[in-house]
Design an enzyme around this catalytic site. Structure first.
Site, mmCIF file in Angstrom:
data_model
loop_
_atom_site.group_PDB
_atom_site.id
_atom_site.type_symbol
_atom_site.label_atom_id
_atom_site.label_comp_id
_atom_site.label_asym_id
_atom_site.label_seq_id
_atom_site.Cartn_x
_atom_site.Cartn_y
_atom_site.Cartn_z
ATOM 1 N N SER A 43 0.850 -1.199 0.000
ATOM 2 C CA SER A 43 0.000 0.000 0.000
ATOM 3 C C SER A 43 0.878 1.237 0.000
ATOM 4 O O SER A 43 2.005 1.196 0.496
ATOM 5 C CB SER A 43 -0.880 0.031 1.253
ATOM 6 O OG SER A 43 -0.095 0.356 2.385
ATOM 7 N N ASP A 44 0.368 2.322 -0.556
ATOM 8 C CA ASP A 44 1.054 3.582 -0.294
ATOM 9 C C ASP A 44 0.917 3.826 1.214
ATOM 10 O O ASP A 44 0.038 3.252 1.878
ATOM 11 C CB ASP A 44 0.462 4.730 -1.118
ATOM 12 C CG ASP A 44 1.442 5.909 -1.180
ATOM 13 O OD1 ASP A 44 2.403 5.944 -0.380
ATOM 14 O OD2 ASP A 44 1.266 6.793 -2.041
ATOM 15 N N TRP A 45 1.799 4.673 1.716
ATOM 16 C CA TRP A 45 1.883 4.839 3.170
ATOM 17 C C TRP A 45 0.601 5.443 3.750
ATOM 18 O O TRP A 45 0.320 6.617 3.598
ATOM 19 C CB TRP A 45 3.115 5.664 3.522
ATOM 20 C CG TRP A 45 4.336 4.827 3.828
ATOM 21 C CD1 TRP A 45 5.140 4.969 4.935
ATOM 22 C CD2 TRP A 45 4.888 3.718 3.088
ATOM 23 N NE1 TRP A 45 6.150 4.009 4.908
ATOM 24 C CE2 TRP A 45 6.015 3.240 3.804
ATOM 25 C CE3 TRP A 45 4.522 3.070 1.922
ATOM 26 C CZ2 TRP A 45 6.775 2.158 3.352
ATOM 27 C CZ3 TRP A 45 5.283 1.995 1.471
ATOM 28 C CH2 TRP A 45 6.384 1.563 2.190
ATOM 29 N N GLY A 46 -0.186 4.583 4.366
ATOM 30 C CA GLY A 46 -1.443 5.046 4.956
ATOM 31 C C GLY A 46 -2.635 4.914 4.018
ATOM 32 O O GLY A 46 -3.713 5.437 4.306
ATOM 33 N N ALA A 47 -2.451 4.190 2.899
ATOM 34 C CA ALA A 47 -3.549 4.108 1.921
ATOM 35 C C ALA A 47 -4.618 3.082 2.299
ATOM 36 O O ALA A 47 -5.686 3.060 1.704
ATOM 37 C CB ALA A 47 -2.999 3.771 0.538
#
Ligand code: BGC
Length: 744
Positions: free
Chosen positions: A225-229
């Site tokens: 995931s993108d960071w925090g997605a």
């Protein structure tokens, strides 16, 4: 490598969410190591202290190579490969197992705050460069993370916005670079984006992460995931996401365990993701080696020189003579602008200022005036007057202008493309007094060259060139290096001329990609809207002749193009052969021309070489929503060798057999489809001809009722409708459809 059977459910769930900001959880009991993922892609951003994903806190020193905006302009996969390789080497030495990049999103609007991290407005160029980067990096055993999948083309509302894009546009513009990298370079990971794609968050989008990425493209690596997605870790795993980053202190893992125990998530789905993660942890074996920062700095300088684009050079103002009286003006000559802000921000090992490098190469004294401050503070009028006074006493003034780091960054989009007013005023004032004026630009996103372009003699667009960019610019200004960059994106006359202008960045949670496939030069060329400088444009200090175009159509709608390029000038240089395809064949509106192949050739003065570029079937295809696949329409195609997207040098027409497909007729088919059907149509027309009264009016009638579905006509005829006859005809058309070859 341990298997999933050796792990408890808790351990498996723990593996699927990060341990902390930059690493995965180890399971020591069974020997699963932790791996470190950190930002790239034009350098290593390894943080020891406080972590962040916005480039706010410190990271260890590493070489800042030219960012993607520069590599894009090199049009040279070898440049991308060497950046990737050097980053891979440095990662390995620093103990990083996955470097998060490259970013392959398409530059849909010049306003996107992160355009400096992306290569181009064109998917083919983007894909070729990114694949080379990935291969170069992964050759050192360091995984890449191709990002941000998908349709992440703006920073405004990037975590919530829904990119509303029709499928043909996704397949033809926003997907191909991902597809190319996945199929050709096999990246260890793909990073999903924050945004929603047609309403569904990328991290929970099964169509995206499983149907397209894995089943259609054959991706076997890990989706991160993108960071925090990730909002819902269970929905994410179900959709095909393997690793939630960063760690959530156990919250994500607990949600997964609870869902399995409650029977809401099949444990086999967890196992599949865990298997991929275990495979990824094999990268932990590859650490070690030394870094030679001096050598990498020299490499960064060499590569940067391939990236800058010479846009204007009236009366051979450039290259500068080493004994010319030169005035260097502009704060960016002394304090370089060389990379963008946000998660890709590298703590450079050292930074070359162009001013120093120019002074090293010049034999005469070089005067300097800052002309402006990067943050706009200070007395602009006084600084401009000083600069004008300096410019007046020289042969040539070189003005270093551009955007400050605060003007563009990850996290927000720009609201315009002009240079700051003070800089525009400075350039014009200097140009009014200096015998010759050269403007050197440093900017991540495209800047407008209005209204000062016509006042100056030469323009060298450096974009952002990394830590050694200052030296590279000096090399280019004096002709130590010959400019060979080409624009990877259009420089428009006005922002309002860009295709996405009325739709960007959207409203009320949605951004509509209303321009469809007409992105960048595809739009400018299709509507005949000239740009200040088109995609593919760039000058050299030498001249080239391109001739002897030969296009051979090979089997299965592929072709081989060859051209001969001769360096007709007096110094070595590089030329980019750009091959475009133009057609109006098929049922969909095609862009006026599309880049389908390219090659950069370095030639000594007088040297001549023939280059061959293969065009695969995809070069001629369009995404056919009716067939849910790629179709090549039978018909004529122009294969064009271009100087740039707006200027065709040579063209050859070819005829392709295309896909021999024909839909069976149904009651939903239109009257026109019935009458023009190659098998059924003649029978219908013959029947019509038998009825003298009707046949006279046939053309007009057909025109008026042509778009009616047969069902409507039948409904109107009531009992008089020849239903049995129509059914027989449908059967005939079904047989004909089966007889034809279906598309590959
Ligand atoms: C960015 C990614 C980056 C990640 C980790 C995110 O905000 O979108 O490109 O890799 O942070 O820093």
């Amino acid at each position: 490598m341990p298997t999933t059977e050796q792990l408890t459910l808790d351990e498996k769930a723990v593996l699927l969410t990060g341990r902390d900001f930059w690493s995965t959880a180890p399971i020591e009991r069974v020997g699963v190591p932790s791996i470190v993922l950190t930002d790239g892609p034009h350098g290593v951003r390894l943080q020891d202290g406080s972590p962040d994903h916005l480039g706010l806190h410190d990271s260890r020193p590493a070489t800042c190579f030219p960012p993607a905006v520069a590599v894009g302009s090199s049009w040279n996969p070898d440049v991308a490969a060497r950046v990737g390789s050097a980053v891979g080497r440095q990662c390995r030495a620093l103990g990083v197992h996955v470097a998060l990049g490259p970013g392959v999103n398409i530059k849909r609007s010049p306003l996107c705050g992160r355009n400096f991290e992306y290569y181009s407005e064109d998917p083919l160029l983007t894909g070729a460069l990114a694949a080379a980067h990935v291969r170069g990096q992964q050759a050192h055993g360091v995984g890449a993370s191709v990002k941000h999948f998908a349709a992440n083309n703006q920073e405004t509302e990037r975590m919530r916005v829904s990119a509303d894009v029709d499928e043909r546009t996704l397949r033809e513009i926003y997907f191909p670079a991902f597809e190319h990298v996945v199929t050709e370079a096999r990246p260890a990971t793909v990073m999903c984006s924050y945004n929603r794609v047609n309403g569904i968050h990328a991290s929970e989008n099964r169509w995206l992460l499983t149907d397209v990425l894995r089943e259609q493209w054959g991706f076997t690596g890990t989706v991160v995931s993108d960071w925090g997605a990730v909002r819902d870790p269970v929905a994410a795993v179900r959709a095909g996401l393997d690793l939630q980053m960063p760690g959530t202190g156990g919250v994500g893992a607990r949600r997964i365990v609870d869902a399995v125990e409650a029977g809401e998530l099949d444990e086999s789905v967890v196992d599949t993701a865990v298997e991929r993660l275990l495979a990824l942890t094999e990268l932990a074996d590859t650490s070690g080696g030394e870094v030679d920062f001096d050598a990498d700095h020299a490499l960064a300088r060499e590569l940067a020189a391939e990236c800058a684009v010479l846009l204007k050079n009236d009366d051979d103002t450039l290259p500068l003579a080493v004994d010319a009286r030169i005035a260097v003006i502009g704060e960016f000559a002394r304090t370089p602008r060389f990379q963008g802000g946000g998660s890709s921000h590298i703590n450079a090992t050292r930074v070359d200022a162009a001013l120093d490098a120019i002074r090293e190469l010049a034999t005469e004294e070089v005067e300097f005036a800052p002309g402006f401050t990067a943050d706009g503070s200070g007395d602009a009028g006084a600084m401009r007057d000083d600069a004008v006074a300096v410019a007046r006493r020289t042969d040539v003034a070189v003005v270093f202008a551009g955007l400050a780091e605060a003007d563009e960054s990850e996290g927000f989009d720009r609201d315009g493309i002009s240079l700051p007013e003070t800089q525009i005023g400075l350039i014009r004032a200097v140009a009014a007094v200096a015998p010759r004026t050269v403007v050197v630009l440093s900017n991540g996103g495209v800047v407008s060259l209005e209204p000062w372009h016509d006042d100056v003699d030469a323009v060298l667009e450096g974009f952002l060139l990394g830590e050694a960019g200052g030296g590279a610019l000096a090399d280019l200004l004096f002709g130590v290096a010959n400019p060979s960059g080409r624009l990877a994106e259009t420089i428009p006359v006005r922002l309002a001329d860009t295709a996405s202008y009325v739709n960007f960045p959207g409203e009320q949670g949605h951004v509509r990609y209303g321009e469809g496939v007409m992105v960048g030069y595809r739009w400018h060329e299709s509507v005949g809207l000239p740009a200040r400088y088109p995609f593919g444009y760039g000058l050299s200090y030498t001249t080239f002749d391109v001739g002897a175009l030969c296009v051979d159509v090979l089997g299965e709608d592929t072709a081989r193009v060859s051209v001969t390029v001769t360096n007709t000038g007096s110094r070595a240089g590089s030329h980019v052969v750009q091959v475009y395809v133009s057609t109006s064949a098929g049922p969909v509106r095609r862009p006026r021309r599309e880049l389908r192949g390219f090659a950069k050739l370095r030639l000594e003065a007088g040297e001549s070489r023939t280059v061959t570029i293969d065009l695969n079937r995809r070069a001629f295809a369009f995404w056919d929503v009716e067939r849910d696949g790629w179709s090549v329409a039978p018909g004529e195609y122009a294969v064009q060798v271009c100087e740039n997207a707006a200027s065709v040098t040579l063209s050859q027409a070819v005829t392709l057999r295309g896909d021999d497909v024909l839909d069976a007729l149904t009651m939903e088919s239109t009257v026109e489809q019935w009458f023009t059907h190659p098998v059924v149509g003649p029978t219908l027309l013959a029947e019509f001809a038998d009825r003298a009264d009707a046949s006279e009016r046939a053309p007009d009638m057909l025109r008026m009722v042509g778009s009616m579905p047969m069902r409507t006509v039948v409904g109107m005829l009531g009992d008089a409708a020849p239903v049995t006859k129509l059914e027989q005809m449908m059967e005939l058309s079904r047989r004909e459809a089966d007889r034809r070859i279906s598309p590959a």
